[in-house]
Each structure stands twice: as C-alpha cells, then as structure tokens.
Design an enzyme around this catalytic site. Structure first.
Site, PDB file in Angstrom:
ATOM      1  N   ARG A 149      13.152  -8.806  11.690  1.00 58.81           N
ATOM      2  CA  ARG A 149      12.523  -8.024  12.748  1.00 58.81           C
ATOM      3  C   ARG A 149      11.443  -8.854  13.427  1.00 58.81           C
ATOM      4  NH1 ARG A 149      10.797  -2.455   9.899  1.00 58.81           N
ATOM      5  NH2 ARG A 149       9.186  -3.924   9.264  1.00 58.81           N
ATOM      6  N   ARG A 188      11.498 -11.135   4.756  1.00 55.31           N
ATOM      7  CA  ARG A 188      12.281  -9.891   4.735  1.00 55.31           C
ATOM      8  C   ARG A 188      13.435  -9.964   5.747  1.00 55.31           C
ATOM      9  NH1 ARG A 188       8.138  -5.267   4.528  1.00 55.31           N
ATOM     10  NH2 ARG A 188       7.723  -5.931   6.656  1.00 55.31           N
ATOM     11  N   ARG A 211      -9.602   2.807   9.175  1.00 55.19           N
ATOM     12  CA  ARG A 211      -9.111   1.478   9.546  1.00 55.19           C
ATOM     13  C   ARG A 211     -10.246   0.558   9.989  1.00 55.19           C
ATOM     14  NH1 ARG A 211      -3.923  -0.095  10.334  1.00 55.19           N
ATOM     15  NH2 ARG A 211      -3.183   2.044  10.261  1.00 55.19           N
ATOM     16  N   LYS A 247       0.821  -1.221   0.000  1.00 52.45           N
ATOM     17  CA  LYS A 247       0.000   0.000   0.000  1.00 52.45           C
ATOM     18  C   LYS A 247       0.849   1.263   0.000  1.00 52.45           C
ATOM     19  CE  LYS A 247      -2.480  -0.933   3.650  1.00 52.45           C
ATOM     20  NZ  LYS A 247      -1.937  -2.268   3.929  1.00 52.45           N
ATOM     21  N   ARG A 275      -1.322 -10.139  12.631  1.00 47.66           N
ATOM     22  CA  ARG A 275      -1.659  -8.872  11.967  1.00 47.66           C
ATOM     23  C   ARG A 275      -2.739  -9.087  10.915  1.00 47.66           C
ATOM     24  NH1 ARG A 275       3.977  -6.814   9.846  1.00 47.66           N
ATOM     25  NH2 ARG A 275       2.712  -5.167   8.894  1.00 47.66           N
TER      26      ARG A 275
END
Length: 219
Positions: A161, A127, A88, A13, A172
């Site tokens: 991370r 990642r 949201r 996004k 999430r």
C-alpha cells in the site's frame, strides 16, 4: 481503570488495545472507530469531521475531543476505558484532563509501547496485501508467502500500500515525534507513564503490559 495507550505507528497499539481491554473488562475506544461510527451514524460531529476529511484537511481538535467525550459518557465506560489514538497531542491531553476533572475522575496509567524506529519501518514497509482480499496480509520477513508476490490463500497479487512505503512511514514517524510524543513527557510529569517493550510475540507483549499495570495498582 482509565488508561491511555501510546506508541509510534507500527507498535501494535490496535492489537494490544483489543487484548488489554478484554483482559481488563473495559471498552477499547479508538479514534478510528469514533470517526467511522460518527460518520456512518450521521451525527453532527461526524458530518463536521467528514467535511474536513473530504477536503483533505486534518479534523480540528475540538471535533475529536467532542467525539471522545460523547463515547466516554456511554454507560459501558462508567467503570473505565482504554483510549487508543486519543489524545494525539498535548492540547488534547489537557482537554482530556479537564473532561475527567469535571466528572471527578482521573487517568490511572499511560501505557507507552516502545519500539525502535528501524523496527517500525521494517514492520510496516515489509507488509504486503492481497489485491483480491485485503484480509490476506503477509510480511516479506515475518510471514512471507510461499511464492514471492503471490497470495497463499487465493493466488491473488500481493502489493505494498502507498501508506506502507518507507518514505511515507518515515514521514508518519516524524509527525508522531513532533505531535504525539510530547504527551509522554506531559504525562510523565504526572507520574502516569508506564513504558514497556513492544518487541516479541503479541501474547508476550500483552503479558508484559498486564504485569506493568499490576505494579501500578491499575489492574
């Protein structure tokens, strides 16, 4: 042109918002930027938000809505805007509708970036970040380093991370499905939703989005 951008974590996004806003000559308004700006400037809303964030609590809708309203009232947003991360949830979407209604405005489109859940997990969990410089980012599948665990640019250690761990990513996604996804149905009822695939090269996704918006008469 007043557009809301929605999609799950890892849909790209932020990247797409920057390209689309540039192509459409409208400001990109993200909740992350709003929070950082208000906190760094010490605004009343920023101080209230920081108090909740420092306590580890979610920032109440009324504060987020207030920040968004202040930003949308700035001169550069008179000709439109692209909202990223707001609304949201449905209550924020309803508040946005009321805000726009009082200004005799309305949204033109809600662009829904669609990505399969397992692809989201793969994108984020793969990642790896350099400990020496967080701008050096790699991916175990898409952009792997020449030597596993070592940054090509500076030789620093690459690490994952905590919020990129698979379990955290799935949590999430659960939050997204529960809180944010319902706004898609809310906007579908208004005939505003344009859904595109967010798979493939960044430039291809941007072109797909621009083409879809053109069909709605938005761009």
């Amino acid at each position: 042109m007043r557009i809301v951008l929605v999609g799950p974590p890892g849909a790209g996004k932020g990247t797409q918002a920057a390209y689309l806003a540039k192509n459409l000559s409208i400001p990109h308004i993200s909740t992350g930027d709003l929070f950082r700006a208000n906190i760094s400037q010490g605004t009343e809303l920023g101080l209230r938000a920081k108090a909740f964030m420092d306590a580890g609590d979610l920032v109440p809708d009324e504060i987020t809505i207030g920040m968004a309203q202040d930003r949308m009232e700035q001169p550069d947003a008179e000709g439109g805007f692209l909202l990223d991360g707001f609304p949201r949830n449905v209550s924020q979407a309803e508040a946005l509708d009321e805000m726009l209604k009082t200004e005799s405005m309305k949204l033109d489109a809600v662009l829904d970036l669609e990505v399969p859940e397992e692809e989201v997990v793969k994108r984020i969990a793969g990642r790896r970040i350099c400990r020496n410089d967080s701008a050096h980012v790699f991916h175990v599948s898409y952009t792997p380093p020449k030597t596993e665990g070592v940054c090509d640019a500076c030789g620093g250690e690459l690490y994952q991370r905590g919020d990129d761990a698979e379990g955290t990513v799935r949590n999430r996604l659960d939050v997204y499905h529960t809180q944010t996804e319902p706004i898609i149905d809310y906007y579908k009822a208004q005939g505003l939703v344009v859904t595109i695939s967010a798979l493939g090269e960044v430039k291809d996704v941007t072109q797909r989005a621009m083409d879809a918006l053109k069909k709605t008469g938005t761009s």
